[in-house]
Design an enzyme around this catalytic site. Structure first.
Site, mmCIF file in Angstrom:
data_model
loop_
_atom_site.group_PDB
_atom_site.id
_atom_site.type_symbol
_atom_site.label_atom_id
_atom_site.label_comp_id
_atom_site.label_asym_id
_atom_site.label_seq_id
_atom_site.Cartn_x
_atom_site.Cartn_y
_atom_site.Cartn_z
ATOM 1 N N ASP A 45 0.825 -1.215 0.000
ATOM 2 C CA ASP A 45 0.000 0.000 0.000
ATOM 3 C C ASP A 45 0.859 1.264 0.000
ATOM 4 O O ASP A 45 0.330 2.375 -0.090
ATOM 5 C CB ASP A 45 -1.037 -0.015 1.127
ATOM 6 C CG ASP A 45 -0.430 -0.125 2.510
ATOM 7 O OD1 ASP A 45 0.806 -0.119 2.621
ATOM 8 O OD2 ASP A 45 -1.210 -0.218 3.485
ATOM 9 N N SER A 46 2.178 1.108 0.035
ATOM 10 C CA SER A 46 3.068 2.252 -0.208
ATOM 11 C C SER A 46 2.771 2.858 -1.582
ATOM 12 O O SER A 46 3.137 4.007 -1.851
ATOM 13 C CB SER A 46 4.541 1.832 -0.132
ATOM 14 O OG SER A 46 4.777 0.713 -0.968
ATOM 15 N N ASP A 84 -0.936 -6.360 -0.360
ATOM 16 C CA ASP A 84 -1.337 -5.808 0.936
ATOM 17 C C ASP A 84 -2.852 -5.776 1.083
ATOM 18 O O ASP A 84 -3.572 -5.420 0.132
ATOM 19 C CB ASP A 84 -0.834 -4.366 1.054
ATOM 20 C CG ASP A 84 0.399 -4.252 1.926
ATOM 21 O OD1 ASP A 84 0.705 -5.200 2.676
ATOM 22 O OD2 ASP A 84 1.054 -3.195 1.863
ATOM 23 N N LYS A 112 -0.638 -9.766 2.820
ATOM 24 C CA LYS A 112 0.050 -9.234 4.011
ATOM 25 C C LYS A 112 -0.901 -8.296 4.731
ATOM 26 O O LYS A 112 -1.665 -7.555 4.096
ATOM 27 C CB LYS A 112 1.323 -8.486 3.585
ATOM 28 C CG LYS A 112 2.024 -7.750 4.733
ATOM 29 C CD LYS A 112 3.381 -7.247 4.341
ATOM 30 C CE LYS A 112 3.399 -5.911 3.627
ATOM 31 N NZ LYS A 112 2.840 -4.784 4.401
ATOM 32 N N GLU A 114 -1.111 -5.726 8.534
ATOM 33 C CA GLU A 114 -0.308 -5.100 9.583
ATOM 34 C C GLU A 114 -0.853 -5.431 10.973
ATOM 35 O O GLU A 114 -2.065 -5.349 11.195
ATOM 36 C CB GLU A 114 -0.321 -3.573 9.411
ATOM 37 C CG GLU A 114 0.367 -3.105 8.148
ATOM 38 C CD GLU A 114 0.441 -1.577 8.053
ATOM 39 O OE1 GLU A 114 0.113 -0.875 9.034
ATOM 40 O OE2 GLU A 114 0.854 -1.095 6.981
ATOM 41 N N GLU A 181 9.342 -3.543 10.240
ATOM 42 C CA GLU A 181 9.587 -2.198 9.701
ATOM 43 C C GLU A 181 10.044 -1.259 10.810
ATOM 44 O O GLU A 181 9.409 -1.159 11.873
ATOM 45 C CB GLU A 181 8.305 -1.656 9.040
ATOM 46 C CG GLU A 181 8.516 -0.252 8.482
ATOM 47 C CD GLU A 181 7.504 0.163 7.427
ATOM 48 O OE1 GLU A 181 6.589 -0.608 7.105
ATOM 49 O OE2 GLU A 181 7.652 1.301 6.927
HETATM 50 O O1 KIV Z 1 3.511 -1.120 1.487
HETATM 51 C C1 KIV Z 1 4.720 -1.377 1.541
HETATM 52 O O2 KIV Z 1 5.498 -1.005 0.658
HETATM 53 C C2 KIV Z 1 5.226 -2.117 2.680
HETATM 54 C C3 KIV Z 1 6.714 -2.184 2.831
HETATM 55 C C4 KIV Z 1 7.215 -0.932 3.439
HETATM 56 C C5 KIV Z 1 7.146 -3.364 3.610
HETATM 57 O O3 KIV Z 1 4.479 -2.604 3.477
#
Ligand code: KIV
Length: 255
Positions: A45-46, A84, A112, A114, A181
């Site tokens: 989600d970055s 994500d 993934k 969090e 992280e």
């Molecule tokens: O969204 C993302 O890019 C991440 C990384 C920072 C691990 O979760």
């Protein structure tokens, strides 16, 4: 290889081989990173920040992730593709499983999310359905508004114990790996040594985890407006893009 076999291969690399992971949001980059031999492509989600121009990841929706995931999957990567679960798409175990299924239907090998102890039942619901899950502990970008900024974690024994408790809950729920992280280097080493699944670090100090993940724009130097202090660019695409555009504009205007 099936998604489950790919995830098991990542899990089995602990102690044998360092995992090299990158974020990825589009088709050409997926092809190039896969040809280079990257182990994991994370449609993270970055993307909200480094591709879509939002101030943080709390603006990212499932539709955003699906759109970019589908582009990455069209490259047919050999790497494990993790997607994500965006904020507000895994409030309950049922919703977490529904979101994970949509990501898998769009081509993700694994998902993934969090958080630690409070997410364990959601992870369990997803892994029970046969979908591989990667954990994410330490600094959690989706909590940036609640926490009033991005703060390093694992700086005290209490914080380290809390991360370890989270890791144990996630492992019990079936994760195959955990991203750490912005965890202090000593805590990252301690957690990595204590748990049976691979840790993949970002901003934790080099060599403190079983693998590393970098945001692709940090590696390529293509997002110059925010560069985290731990980033190690291997290229400067921002300058090259700017130069190429200037040369093109001059050529067009001369003709
Ligand atoms: O969204 C993302 O890019 C991440 C990384 C920072 C691990 O979760």
């Amino acid at each position: 290889m099936s998604p489950q076999e790919k995830a098991a291969a990542i899990a089995g690399s602990k102690g044998n081989r360092t995992i090299a992971a990158l974020t990825c949001y589009d088709y050409p980059t997926a092809r190039l990173l896969d040809e280079a031999g990257t182990d994991i492509l994370l449609v993270g989600d970055s993307l909200g920040m480094v591709v879509l121009g939002f101030p943080d990841t709390t603006h990212v929706t499932l539709a955003h992730i699906l759109h970019h995931l589908e582009a990455v999957v069209r490259a047919e990567p050999k790497a494990l593709v993790i997607a994500d679960l965006p904020i507000h798409t895994y409030e309950t175990p049922e919703q977490a499983l529904e979101t994970a299924r949509k990501l898998v239907t769009a081509g993700a090998d694994a998902v993934k999310l969090e958080g630690g102890v409070r997410q364990a039942e959601k992870v369990r619901a997803i892994t029970a359905a046969g979908i591989p899950v990667c954990g994410h502990l330490g600094m959690l970008p989706q909590r940036v508004l609640e926490e009033g900024g991005y703060h390093k974690k694992g700086k005290t024994p209490e914080q380290t114990r809390a991360i370890l408790a989270g890791a144990e809950a996630l492992i019990d729920a079936g994760v195959f790996a955990i991203i750490l992280e912005s965890v202090a280097p000593a805590a990252s080493r301690e957690i990595t040594a204590a748990i049976p699944v691979p840790t993949i670090g970002i901003g934790c100090g080099e060599g403190t985890c079983d693998g590393e993940i970098a945001v692709i724009t940090d590696l390529l130097g293509s997002f110059p407006w925010f560069v985290p202090p731990f980033a190690k660019p291997e290229a400067n695409l921002a300058t090259q893009t700017n130069d190429a555009a200037r040369k093109y504009i001059e050529r067009v205007r001369r003709s």
